[in-house]
Design a protein around this motif. Sequence first.
Motif, short mmCIF file in Angstrom:
data_model
loop_
_atom_site.label_atom_id
_atom_site.label_comp_id
_atom_site.label_asym_id
_atom_site.label_seq_id
_atom_site.Cartn_x
_atom_site.Cartn_y
_atom_site.Cartn_z
N GLY A 1 4.64 -4.79 -17.98
CA GLY A 1 3.47 -3.98 -17.61
C GLY A 1 3.77 -2.53 -17.85
N PRO A 2 2.73 -1.70 -17.99
CA PRO A 2 2.96 -0.27 -18.22
C PRO A 2 3.61 0.38 -17.01
CG PRO A 2 0.60 -0.78 -18.14
CD PRO A 2 1.32 -2.08 -17.97
N ASN A 3 4.14 1.57 -17.19
CA ASN A 3 4.71 2.30 -16.06
C ASN A 3 3.66 2.44 -14.97
OD1 ASN A 3 7.18 2.71 -17.29
ND2 ASN A 3 6.49 4.56 -18.32
N GLY A 4 4.09 2.21 -13.72
CA GLY A 4 3.16 2.35 -12.59
C GLY A 4 2.37 1.08 -12.30
N ALA A 5 2.63 0.00 -13.05
CA ALA A 5 1.85 -1.24 -12.88
C ALA A 5 2.15 -1.94 -11.56
CB ALA A 5 2.12 -2.18 -14.04
N GLY A 6 3.33 -1.68 -10.98
CA GLY A 6 3.70 -2.33 -9.72
C GLY A 6 4.85 -3.32 -9.85
N LYS A 7 5.53 -3.32 -10.98
CA LYS A 7 6.61 -4.30 -11.21
C LYS A 7 7.78 -4.07 -10.24
CE LYS A 7 7.26 -2.76 -15.40
NZ LYS A 7 6.31 -1.63 -15.42
N THR A 8 8.28 -2.82 -10.19
CA THR A 8 9.43 -2.53 -9.35
C THR A 8 9.10 -2.78 -7.88
OG1 THR A 8 10.13 -0.88 -10.95
CG2 THR A 8 11.16 -0.76 -8.78
N THR A 9 7.91 -2.38 -7.48
CA THR A 9 7.51 -2.58 -6.07
C THR A 9 7.46 -4.08 -5.75
OG1 THR A 9 6.21 -0.55 -6.24
CG2 THR A 9 5.77 -1.95 -4.34
N THR A 10 6.96 -4.88 -6.68
CA THR A 10 6.93 -6.34 -6.47
C THR A 10 8.36 -6.86 -6.28
OG1 THR A 10 4.95 -6.54 -7.83
CG2 THR A 10 6.24 -8.55 -7.52
N TYR B 1 -4.97 5.38 1.05
CA TYR B 1 -3.96 4.47 0.50
C TYR B 1 -4.52 3.73 -0.71
CZ TYR B 1 -0.99 5.29 4.50
OH TYR B 1 -0.18 5.89 5.42
N PHE B 2 -3.61 3.31 -1.59
CA PHE B 2 -4.04 2.44 -2.69
C PHE B 2 -3.07 1.26 -2.77
CE2 PHE B 2 -1.11 2.86 -6.37
CZ PHE B 2 -0.22 3.76 -5.84
N ASN B 3 -3.54 0.18 -3.38
CA ASN B 3 -2.69 -1.01 -3.49
C ASN B 3 -1.80 -0.90 -4.73
OD1 ASN B 3 -3.75 -2.11 -1.20
ND2 ASN B 3 -5.13 -3.52 -2.27
N ALA B 4 -0.53 -0.52 -4.52
CA ALA B 4 0.42 -0.44 -5.65
C ALA B 4 0.68 -1.85 -6.17
CB ALA B 4 1.71 0.21 -5.19
N VAL B 5 0.69 -2.83 -5.26
CA VAL B 5 0.72 -4.25 -5.63
C VAL B 5 -0.50 -4.86 -4.93
CG1 VAL B 5 1.99 -6.43 -5.51
CG2 VAL B 5 3.23 -4.28 -5.89
N LYS C 1 0.85 -1.21 0.00
CA LYS C 1 0.00 0.00 0.00
C LYS C 1 0.87 1.24 0.00
CE LYS C 1 -3.58 -2.11 2.85
NZ LYS C 1 -4.54 -2.42 1.82
N TYR C 2 0.51 2.22 -0.81
CA TYR C 2 1.17 3.52 -0.78
C TYR C 2 0.12 4.61 -0.65
CZ TYR C 2 5.86 1.92 -2.10
OH TYR C 2 7.10 1.35 -2.10
N PRO C 3 0.50 5.78 -0.10
CA PRO C 3 -0.47 6.87 -0.03
C PRO C 3 -0.95 7.23 -1.44
CG PRO C 3 1.51 7.40 1.22
CD PRO C 3 1.80 6.13 0.45
N SER C 4 -2.23 7.49 -1.55
CA SER C 4 -2.79 7.84 -2.85
C SER C 4 -2.25 9.19 -3.30
CB SER C 4 -4.31 7.86 -2.71
OG SER C 4 -4.85 8.52 -3.79
P1 ADP Z 1 6.38 -0.01 -12.27
O1 ADP Z 1 7.69 -0.55 -11.81
O2 ADP Z 1 5.49 -1.05 -12.87
O3 ADP Z 1 6.54 1.18 -13.17
P2 ADP Z 1 6.11 0.84 -9.52
O4 ADP Z 1 6.16 -0.41 -8.74
O5 ADP Z 1 7.33 1.69 -9.59
O6 ADP Z 1 5.58 0.51 -11.00
O7 ADP Z 1 4.94 1.76 -8.95
C1 ADP Z 1 3.62 1.26 -8.71
C2 ADP Z 1 2.79 2.40 -8.11
O8 ADP Z 1 3.26 2.69 -6.80
C3 ADP Z 1 2.86 3.70 -8.89
O9 ADP Z 1 1.58 4.32 -8.84
C4 ADP Z 1 3.89 4.51 -8.13
O10 ADP Z 1 3.66 5.90 -8.28
C5 ADP Z 1 3.63 4.05 -6.70
N1 ADP Z 1 4.85 4.12 -5.87
C6 ADP Z 1 6.00 3.44 -6.09
N2 ADP Z 1 6.90 3.70 -5.11
C7 ADP Z 1 6.29 4.57 -4.27
C8 ADP Z 1 6.69 5.22 -3.05
N3 ADP Z 1 7.90 5.01 -2.52
N4 ADP Z 1 5.80 6.05 -2.46
C9 ADP Z 1 4.57 6.26 -2.98
N5 ADP Z 1 4.12 5.67 -4.12
C10 ADP Z 1 4.95 4.85 -4.75
#
Ligand code: ADP
Length: 254
Positions: A43-52, A22-26, A12-15
Amino acid sequence: MSVIQINNLTKKYPSPDNPSEYFNAVDGVSLTIEAGEVYGLLGPNGAGKTTTLEMLEGLCDIDGGSAFVDQIDVQKNPYKVKQIIGVQLQANEYFDNLSLTELLKLFGGLYRRKVDPEALLAHVDLVEKARAKPESLSGGQKQRFSIACALVNDPKVLFLDEPTTGLDPRAKHNLWDLVRSLNETGMTIVMTTHNMEEAEILCNRIAIMDHGKLIAQGSPQELILKYAPEPPEKVLHGNLEGVFLALTGHGLRD
Ligand code: ADP
């Protein structure tokens, strides 16, 4: 045998519109990666790949669900996980006045390992740059060096985040050869990419994410047969780019 197991993983990250919400980034991602696979996360930018990936790597906290790397629970033992993984990040900063050899020794020291810088540089085809500073390397050489740094602890699983973004075609092909040769040693590789050709060529299996959710998974061929719109005038099937656009409805870079 599976080397990575993720179950209902959530972050979860702040919206961005309302920081008190909060919203579910993953958002409840479950997947299994077999030992020896090259596994692509698309996945498109912002899909949640890096966070995963960051949750799997023990670099950010897991808010829900579970992740295991080589049977190690990432939440309980993030340090143990870091011992057996290598992480190549999109952009690396190095100490300016150290050579490639010195930097590899330094990174080895962080793992309390004695490294053989020449062997590592040979692995990424940079032996002739042993005494050079990172700033003097080309884009492709920098990417290969960052992989050498990720190999200092002889990892079981190597994570690559968009390894060929910005590289010219020759540098890109060199990097693909490197990924293949590492995989041939038995190393499992988990990578993100926006390059559908790269995913199709390198990956045994692919997961496509959108809005934090996993929306499709399979081998490139399975996904193409299932989702790619077939051009009516051609007998051949479409390609992975067609799968991506059909499933996510976005352009690759929007
Ligand atoms: P991807 O790698 O697919 O481009 P990310 O995992 O980077 O996507 O991001 C997924 C979502 O989480 C996006 O909406 C991004 O803005 C948000 N996000 C990523 N890191 C943070 C953070 N540290 N704080 C708040 N929001 C974040």
